[in-house]
Structures are given as structure tokens and as C-alpha cells.
Design a protein around this motif. Structure first.
Motif, short mmCIF file in Angstrom:
data_model
loop_
_atom_site.label_atom_id
_atom_site.label_comp_id
_atom_site.label_asym_id
_atom_site.label_seq_id
_atom_site.Cartn_x
_atom_site.Cartn_y
_atom_site.Cartn_z
N ILE A 90 -5.34 6.55 -1.85
CA ILE A 90 -4.64 5.30 -2.16
C ILE A 90 -3.95 5.46 -3.52
O ILE A 90 -4.60 5.55 -4.55
CB ILE A 90 -5.62 4.10 -2.21
N ARG A 143 -9.48 -5.94 0.85
CA ARG A 143 -9.28 -4.72 0.06
C ARG A 143 -10.45 -3.74 0.19
O ARG A 143 -10.23 -2.53 0.22
CB ARG A 143 -9.03 -5.09 -1.40
N LEU A 196 0.83 -1.20 0.00
CA LEU A 196 0.00 0.00 0.00
C LEU A 196 0.87 1.25 0.00
O LEU A 196 1.88 1.32 0.70
CB LEU A 196 -0.87 0.05 1.25
N MET A 237 -2.25 -0.17 -4.39
CA MET A 237 -2.67 -1.32 -3.58
C MET A 237 -2.45 -2.56 -4.45
O MET A 237 -3.22 -2.83 -5.37
CB MET A 237 -4.13 -1.23 -3.13
N LEU A 284 -0.04 5.25 0.65
CA LEU A 284 -1.14 6.13 1.05
C LEU A 284 -0.67 7.58 1.13
O LEU A 284 0.42 7.86 1.65
CB LEU A 284 -1.69 5.71 2.42
N SER A 301 4.33 4.22 2.80
CA SER A 301 4.19 2.93 2.13
C SER A 301 4.34 1.83 3.17
O SER A 301 5.19 1.92 4.07
CB SER A 301 5.26 2.76 1.05
#
Length: 317
Positions: free
Chosen positions: A293, A279, A227, A296, A229, A267
Motif C-alpha cells: 500500500i 481500512r 488507494l 490510502m 497498490l 490506483s
């Protein structure tokens, strides 16, 4: 069929191989893995009859290697990591010499191996003039001279350049269609390309014997999520996302790229329980906390992860 039963080998007080057992049916390509000093090469040498066992047995199609060595060894072709070639001989002369030693019709077999192993361009050359890639091919032709049912290869692509590695892999894959092949290698990508089954030895003991795809799922977490973000700190993201059912934990990783205009970026890699789908909950959490996001991505447990877990004492068979 190869049957290894309670095989052990002692060197003085050091036990290099400790009570290893497995069987390999005809027509299977199997990777034999382990760290340096784990006992791989010792095991391969005992299978081939080059080294006697302290205890246990190896049978090739029911023939015990120690009790009926001639019959058992006649079914095996072995190529060690550094093929023991006579460097002062011409390639064609060397292969003719090997054919005569093994009572094989050189006029028929040598041209066939020349084609199979891609040696046409170097048959007239002195072995000392060959690149390592071609020397490996000559070693492979030697191992195939008696048309063995079983081929044992110790680090067959060691020291080769990428093009040579690809050529040798393609050759092994083709050979594996009609023979049982055991490959010892440190190149785990090679294992996933060639071998549907993996046997792992660590400190002389067998710690895994499984189909390659199942092994990744059986050891550690089957998958993880990567991920990236925006608008979140790692501490905040870890606190929120770790509460999601199915998430086992979160680890901080270095961001793959800088996002223009995004000052707060983190991350992380989430470990996820097998068969858990998280998810949607992650997306909902991002919306609720006003995170963006940027990435992902699903990442399955790699064979390298499995190897480290099994050979560094973090997991057991």
C-alpha cells in the motif's frame, strides 16, 4: 427574513422558474447555485422586485415585493453580475450621486463606504479607468448605500484575479456578520468558504436546500478512499476489495506518481457506505495478497460532486 413561496416565472412557453419555495432568516449567508440557464438570476431579480412573478410571492420582513414594493425594496441592496456604473464619472462623484438619489446623507455615508469597500485609493479616479476588481467594489458600495438588511450578489467575483477574489470574499464575509446575504456563483470553493447554507436550482426547480456540510453527506457516497497498490492489477484489486462489507464499488484512476522499482502498480477509488470503517480490512487484504500500500487517503464527497449529481439527473432532493 426572506420568504419565497411557490414562485414561478414564465417567458412565453418557457418556464424559467417553476414553483420554487424557501425562506432565509436574518443574518445568514446563502449560496444560490445552478447551471447556466437554471433560473438563478431570474429568481434573484424577482426577489429584488426587478422582475415580476407569473405566480407565487416574495415577502421581505412580511412585506410583499409586488404589493408593497417601496417598503420591501428599501430593505434590499442588489449587485448584478456586471455592475451598471456610469463609467464617465469620478468614483466619489458617482457615490455622492447615488446617495442623493437614495436620500442618504452623502457626507456621512460615502466616507464610511469608502473605508468598508476599500476604495480610498481610487476615489479620485474615473470609473472607466478602474480594474474589474475595483469596479465590483464600487458596485458593492452602491448596493450598500441605503444600509440594506439584505444584500443580493450575482457572481460578485466573476472575472477577478485571485488577489481580487480574496479581497472581495473577505469583504462579503465581514458584511455578512450583520446582514442577510444571497450569493449566486459558479465558484464552488467560494461557497464552501463563505456560505453555511446552499440552495440549488436546476431547470427552474429547487433540487436542494441544506447546510453545506450536510449536503455533501446526503447526496451520493459520503466519502471515498483513494488507494495506490503495488503488486496488484486493477482487476484483481477490484475483485478482492469489492467483497469487503461497506465498499460500494471501485473505479480505476490514473496513478498520481510512478513508484521507482515497482512494475505492477494500480490506483483506484473505492466508494464507501456512510459511517463504514473499511481500512483495516483493506490492509488485511493487502497483506494476504502480498500487495504494497503506497497510498490510502480518505476523500469526502465534494460540493462539486453534489452539484453534478443534482443538476445532471443522477439524484433527487
Amino acid at each position: 427574513m426572506i420568504e419565497v413561496s411557490h414562485l414561478s416565472r414564465q417567458f412565453g412557453t418557457f418556464r424559467a422558474v417553476d414553483d420554487v419555495s424557501f425562506s432565509i432568516p436574518t443574518g445568514q449567508i446563502v449560496a444560490l447555485l445552478g447551471p447556466n440557464g437554471a433560473g438563478k438570476t431570474t429568481t434573484m431579480r424577482m426577489i429584488c422586485g426587478f422582475l415580476g412573478a407569473t405566480s407565487g410571492s416574495v415577502k421581505i420582513d412580511g412585506k410583499d415585493v409586488s404589493q408593497d414594493p417601496v417598503e420591501a425594496k428599501s430593505k434590499i441592496g442588489y449587485m448584478p453580475e456586471s455592475a451598471p456604473l456610469y463609467s464617465d464619472m469620478i468614483v466619489e462623484d458617482y457615490l455622492n450621486y447615488v446617495a442623493q438619489m437614495q436620500n442618504v446623507d452623502a457626507a456621512q455615508k460615502v466616507p464610511s463606504l469608502c473605508q468598508t469597500c476599500g476604495l480610498k485609493e481610487v476615489m479620485h479616479k474615473n470609473i472607466s479607468e478602474l480594474s474589474r476588481g475595483y469596479r465590483q467594489r464600487v458596485g458593492l458600495a452602491h448596493a450598500l448605500m441605503n444600509d440594506p438588511e439584505i444584500l443580493v450578489l450575482d457572481e460578485p467575483t466573476s472575472g477577478l484575479d485571485p488577489n481580487q477574489i480574496e479581497d472581495v470574499r473577505a469583504l462579503i464575509k465581514e458584511i455578512g456578520k450583520t446582514r442577510t446575504v444571497i450569493i449566486s456563483t459558479h465558484i464552488l470553493g467560494e461557497v464552501e468558504t463563505l456560505c453555511p447554507r446552499v440552495i440549488i436550482i436546476s431547470k427552474g426547480k429547487l433540487v436542494a436546500d441544506s447546510p453545506t456540510n450536510e449536503l455533501r453527506e446526503r447526496v451520493g457516497n459520503a466519502l471515498s478512499l483513494n488507494l495506490t497498490l503495488g503488486g496488484a492489477s486493477f482487476t484483481d484489486a477490484q475483485k478482492v476489495l469489492s467483497k469487503i462489507d461497506g465498499v460500494c464499488g471501485a473505479a480505476k484512476v490514473e496513478a498520481a506518481e510512478k513508484i521507482k522499482g515497482e512494475r505492477k502498480l494500480c490506483s483506484l477509488r473505492l466508494s464507501v457506505k456512510e459511517n463504514a470503517e473499511v481500512r483495516k480490512e483493506i490492509f488485511d487484504a493487502a497483506v494476504k495478497n502480498k500487495w504494497t500500500i503506497y497510498e490510502m487517503g480518505v476523500q469526502k464527497n465534494s460540493l462539486e460532486d453534489v452539484f453534478h449529481a443534482l443538476t445532471q439527473g443522477k439524484d433527487e432532493k
